[in-house]
Motif scaffolding. Structure first.
Motif, PDB file in Angstrom:
ATOM      1  N   PRO A   1      60.780 -10.175  -4.270  1.00  0.00           N
ATOM      2  CA  PRO A   1      61.988  -9.343  -4.277  1.00  0.00           C
ATOM      3  C   PRO A   1      62.547  -9.126  -5.678  1.00  0.00           C
ATOM      4  N   GLN A   2      62.341 -10.106  -6.568  1.00  0.00           N
ATOM      5  CA  GLN A   2      62.875 -10.001  -7.923  1.00  0.00           C
ATOM      6  C   GLN A   2      61.900  -9.356  -8.905  1.00  0.00           C
ATOM      7  N   HIS A   3      60.775  -8.868  -8.400  1.00  0.00           N
ATOM      8  CA  HIS A   3      59.805  -8.235  -9.288  1.00  0.00           C
ATOM      9  C   HIS A   3      60.432  -7.015  -9.955  1.00  0.00           C
ATOM     10  N   GLN A   4      60.185  -6.881 -11.256  1.00  0.00           N
ATOM     11  CA  GLN A   4      60.734  -5.764 -12.010  1.00  0.00           C
ATOM     12  C   GLN A   4      59.594  -4.962 -12.636  1.00  0.00           C
ATOM     13  N   LYS A   5      59.577  -3.692 -12.340  1.00  0.00           N
ATOM     14  CA  LYS A   5      58.582  -2.817 -12.951  1.00  0.00           C
ATOM     15  C   LYS A   5      59.058  -2.442 -14.348  1.00  0.00           C
ATOM     16  N   LEU A   6      58.215  -2.677 -15.335  1.00  0.00           N
ATOM     17  CA  LEU A   6      58.599  -2.406 -16.714  1.00  0.00           C
ATOM     18  C   LEU A   6      58.813  -0.915 -16.935  1.00  0.00           C
ATOM     19  N   LYS A   7      59.929  -0.581 -17.599  1.00  0.00           N
ATOM     20  CA  LYS A   7      60.175   0.811 -17.954  1.00  0.00           C
ATOM     21  C   LYS A   7      59.216   1.251 -19.056  1.00  0.00           C
ATOM     22  N   ASN A   8      58.856   0.316 -19.903  1.00  0.00           N
ATOM     23  CA  ASN A   8      57.912   0.619 -20.973  1.00  0.00           C
ATOM     24  C   ASN A   8      57.186  -0.677 -21.328  1.00  0.00           C
ATOM     25  N   ALA A   9      55.877  -0.692 -21.147  1.00  0.00           N
ATOM     26  CA  ALA A   9      55.098  -1.914 -21.355  1.00  0.00           C
ATOM     27  C   ALA A   9      55.174  -2.421 -22.793  1.00  0.00           C
ATOM     28  N   TYR A  10      55.499  -1.546 -23.730  1.00  0.00           N
ATOM     29  CA  TYR A  10      55.568  -1.946 -25.141  1.00  0.00           C
ATOM     30  C   TYR A  10      56.817  -2.776 -25.439  1.00  0.00           C
ATOM     31  N   ALA A  11      57.667  -2.988 -24.446  1.00  0.00           N
ATOM     32  CA  ALA A  11      58.837  -3.848 -24.640  1.00  0.00           C
ATOM     33  C   ALA A  11      58.446  -5.321 -24.652  1.00  0.00           C
ATOM     34  N   ASN A  12      57.257  -5.639 -24.157  1.00  0.00           N
ATOM     35  CA  ASN A  12      56.850  -7.051 -24.083  1.00  0.00           C
ATOM     36  C   ASN A  12      55.357  -7.169 -24.375  1.00  0.00           C
ATOM     37  N   ILE A  13      55.024  -7.340 -25.650  1.00  0.00           N
ATOM     38  CA  ILE A  13      53.621  -7.509 -26.043  1.00  0.00           C
ATOM     39  C   ILE A  13      53.526  -8.700 -27.009  1.00  0.00           C
ATOM     40  N   PRO A  14      53.774  -9.920 -26.490  1.00  0.00           N
ATOM     41  CA  PRO A  14      53.820 -11.094 -27.368  1.00  0.00           C
ATOM     42  C   PRO A  14      52.505 -11.407 -28.070  1.00  0.00           C
TER      43      PRO A  14
ATOM     44  N   PRO B   1      61.084  -5.690 -54.092  1.00  0.00           N
ATOM     45  CA  PRO B   1      60.735  -5.042 -55.355  1.00  0.00           C
ATOM     46  C   PRO B   1      59.517  -4.131 -55.269  1.00  0.00           C
ATOM     47  N   HIS B   2      58.569  -4.473 -54.420  1.00  0.00           N
ATOM     48  CA  HIS B   2      57.311  -3.740 -54.372  1.00  0.00           C
ATOM     49  C   HIS B   2      57.157  -2.853 -53.139  1.00  0.00           C
ATOM     50  N   GLN B   3      58.088  -2.950 -52.180  1.00  0.00           N
ATOM     51  CA  GLN B   3      57.955  -2.152 -50.961  1.00  0.00           C
ATOM     52  C   GLN B   3      59.218  -2.273 -50.116  1.00  0.00           C
ATOM     53  N   ASP B   4      59.333  -1.373 -49.140  1.00  0.00           N
ATOM     54  CA  ASP B   4      60.350  -1.505 -48.092  1.00  0.00           C
ATOM     55  C   ASP B   4      59.710  -2.176 -46.881  1.00  0.00           C
ATOM     56  N   ILE B   5      60.554  -2.812 -46.069  1.00  0.00           N
ATOM     57  CA  ILE B   5      60.130  -3.226 -44.733  1.00  0.00           C
ATOM     58  C   ILE B   5      61.006  -2.474 -43.753  1.00  0.00           C
ATOM     59  N   LEU B   6      60.387  -1.710 -42.892  1.00  0.00           N
ATOM     60  CA  LEU B   6      61.099  -0.920 -41.891  1.00  0.00           C
ATOM     61  C   LEU B   6      61.064  -1.664 -40.566  1.00  0.00           C
ATOM     62  N   PHE B   7      62.227  -1.861 -39.949  1.00  0.00           N
ATOM     63  CA  PHE B   7      62.315  -2.587 -38.686  1.00  0.00           C
ATOM     64  C   PHE B   7      62.612  -1.619 -37.553  1.00  0.00           C
ATOM     65  N   ILE B   8      61.850  -1.728 -36.469  1.00  0.00           N
ATOM     66  CA  ILE B   8      62.101  -0.908 -35.286  1.00  0.00           C
ATOM     67  C   ILE B   8      62.361  -1.831 -34.100  1.00  0.00           C
ATOM     68  N   THR B   9      63.250  -1.388 -33.202  1.00  0.00           N
ATOM     69  CA  THR B   9      63.696  -2.265 -32.113  1.00  0.00           C
ATOM     70  C   THR B   9      63.585  -1.621 -30.745  1.00  0.00           C
ATOM     71  N   SER B  10      62.914  -0.488 -30.631  1.00  0.00           N
ATOM     72  CA  SER B  10      62.773   0.154 -29.322  1.00  0.00           C
ATOM     73  C   SER B  10      61.313   0.182 -28.898  1.00  0.00           C
ATOM     74  N   ALA B  11      61.079   0.076 -27.605  1.00  0.00           N
ATOM     75  CA  ALA B  11      59.722   0.111 -27.072  1.00  0.00           C
ATOM     76  C   ALA B  11      59.087   1.477 -27.293  1.00  0.00           C
ATOM     77  N   GLU B  12      59.923   2.521 -27.282  1.00  0.00           N
ATOM     78  CA  GLU B  12      59.405   3.872 -27.456  1.00  0.00           C
ATOM     79  C   GLU B  12      58.844   4.056 -28.865  1.00  0.00           C
ATOM     80  N   ASP B  13      59.564   3.535 -29.869  1.00  0.00           N
ATOM     81  CA  ASP B  13      59.038   3.590 -31.227  1.00  0.00           C
ATOM     82  C   ASP B  13      57.789   2.729 -31.365  1.00  0.00           C
TER      83      ASP B  13
END
Length: 519
Positions: free
Chosen positions: A446-459, A102-114
């Motif tokens: 060997p299983q180390h993965q370089k993050l494509k975008n660090a903003y994908a995981n900021i708990p 009633p008083h506002q919208d909540i906008l949800f984003i799901t990409s690291a780039e956003d």
């Protein structure tokens, strides 16, 4: 994105390729607004905004007149299954969608780039949308307890408070100072485990005991007082129960417009719970301060350092210590529960961790600062567990300027939630996202993965409003995993456990673990 979600996307009008196209278009846009036009046709922020699709075209589920989507936040079953709900929204609408209140919208984003763009434009005084409820309640109904909302405030008031506590809270040595105390509390926890295991060496649900550990740990670190919650102190049990309840009520109370809140039962119940918690915790903090005046018992502690910096007349030490006690129970307790669940259901990873413990410390040794610095797999287990099962669905901001997200105009003043859970479990950012693979975080593996975008995981959040207690929380999690795996082989033999997002994320089933003593 996991394979199941990928498969669902391929069957809908919003295809995975469409998602990638939108995401790539968004990431190609300038991450920082305010660039200057040059002869190479660089796009300015104003031009980018003008060319973007209007905010009104951002997709949204059906909403009712006046109340919008308020019923969603009043439905406990839907809140409980919020992870599945947001997967469905992503599947149907794409990487950006909104819900109406009633008083506002909540906008949800799901990409690291956003997410990156949102954080890069947050300005000097980032505003956490979800904290508006805390701030309002403290300034109104709880002003008899809190002279200031503290870190839950906004603008210059928040900045001034954070500046006073930042150094002592975020310095790496601040948490490490308490390694010996954490070891003692874990000894208490192991005694508790031994007192509650049945004849099969099983504990029906370890989660409640982890809340008790968390409050005892915070008490020692912040007010120099062992609250003896693990041993069953009544005040400790009351605080844990009421904090649990406050998080259960938070989403429903926050959805109530401020103009009518004081007339709505769920809001009034929330305020009363917060009053009870504040009264109990403030009394314990004040008791510790008075004791310190007599015997200097807070020397070297966080509270002691803040008193030394701000003085006895300042409410900053009092409010910071009270917030630490209240905020660290469910957050750390539930995160520790998921960490133990992931280790129990991945015995190969548990064995690697055990071998690291033996090599760095031994079968009966105590954790030290030097040993902890060498334990890369322990830290990777904590990081991977939080990726898979974040207790916070995401983080929020209120936009401080007009920006473009996923090709849409987003005006200043919009409540935005980045759905971190979806990013952290998305195949676009993590290989085999549904697998517990601590090795992905260890360079040289060997299983180390370089993050494509660090903003994908900021708990723990990001930027000037990142979680100020994260170093203390990590130390608690390291100690829980270290001491229990050193002492026991833990296992779980039950149905798959998911995340219940009523309030903070918690296990949606009892965490029944078996604790077999190691030889």
């Amino acid at each position: 994105m996991n394979s199941k979600l990928h498969g669902l996307l391929s069957k809908t009008k919003f295809s995975y390729s469409t998602y990638l196209a939108i995401r790539n278009e968004s990431s190609a846009a300038t991450a920082t607004l305010g660039q200057t036009v040059n002869n190479n046709n660089t796009t300015t922020a104003d031009e980018e905004y003008a060319r973007a699709k209007p905010y009104s075209q951002i997709p949204a589920p059906h909403s009712w007149p006046i109340i919008g989507n308020t019923l969603f936040f009043a439905n406990k079953e839907k809140l409980k299954n919020a992870a599945d709900f947001h997967k469905k929204m992503f599947n149907e609408y794409g990487p950006i969608y909104k819900m109406k209140l009633p008083h506002q919208d909540i906008l949800f984003i799901t990409s690291a780039e956003d997410s990156q763009k949102l954080y890069s434009t947050e300005g000097k005084y980032p505003q956490i949308s979800a904290f508006e409820l805390f701030e309002r309640v403290r300034k109104d109904q709880l002003k008899h307890l809190f002279s200031s909302p503290g870190l839950l405030s906004s603008g210059e008031d928040w900045h001034n408070f954070r500046s006073l506590v930042q150094q002592d809270m975020m310095r790496p040595k601040s948490a490490l100072f308490y390694i010996d105390e954490m070891s003692d509390i874990m000894d208490d926890f192991i005694q508790k485990v031994e007192s509650i295991v049945d004849e099969k060496r099983e504990v029906d649900d370890i989660t409640r005991s982890l809340y008790e550990f968390a409050l005892d740990a915070i008490g020692v670190m912040f007010i120099g007082t062992k609250l003896n919650v693990i041993q069953g102190s009544e005040i400790g049990k009351t605080i844990v129960t009421k904090v649990n309840k406050s998080f259960d009520l938070f989403a429903s109370a926050g959805a109530v417009p401020a103009s009518i809140a004081k007339f709505v039962p769920v809001y009034k119940e929330y305020v009363q719970i917060m009053d009870d918690i504040g009264t109990l915790i403030m009394a314990k903090v004040k008791e510790s301060i008075q004791k310190h005046k007599v015997d200097g018992s807070l020397e070297g502690s966080i509270l002691g350092k803040l008193i030394e910096k701000c003085g006895y007349d300042s409410d900053v030490p009092l409010i910071m210590a009270a917030d630490a006690l209240a905020a660290g129970i469910d957050t750390t307790g539930n995160t520790a529960a998921f960490l133990l669940y992931h280790l129990a259901t991945n015995p190969d990873k548990q064995e690697i961790l055990y071998q690291e413990i033996i090599q760095a410390i031994g079968k009966d040794g105590k954790m030290t600062e030097t040993a902890l610095a060498e334990m890369r797999f322990l830290k990777a287990c904590q990081q991977e567990s939080m990726r898979l099962a974040p207790v916070a669905m995401g983080t929020t901001r209120t936009t401080c300027q007009d920006i473009v997200l996923s090709g849409y105009q987003v005006p200043k003043g919009i409540y935005v939630m980045r759905v971190g859970y979806l990013m952290q479990n998305n195949e676009e950012y993590f290989q085999q996202p549904d697998k517990f693979l601590p090795e992905r975080w260890i360079r040289g593996c060997p299983q180390h993965q370089k993050l494509k975008n660090a903003y994908a995981n900021i708990p723990f959040g990001h930027g000037p409003r990142a979680c100020i207690g994260q170093r203390f929380a990590k130390l608690e999690l390291y100690m829980v995993a270290f001491k229990l795996i050193q002492k026991y082989k833990i296992s779980y033999d039950g149905p798959e456990i998911g995340i219940d997002y009523i309030g903070l994320g918690s296990p949606n089933l009892p965490l029944k673990l078996k604790f077999e003593k190691r030889n």
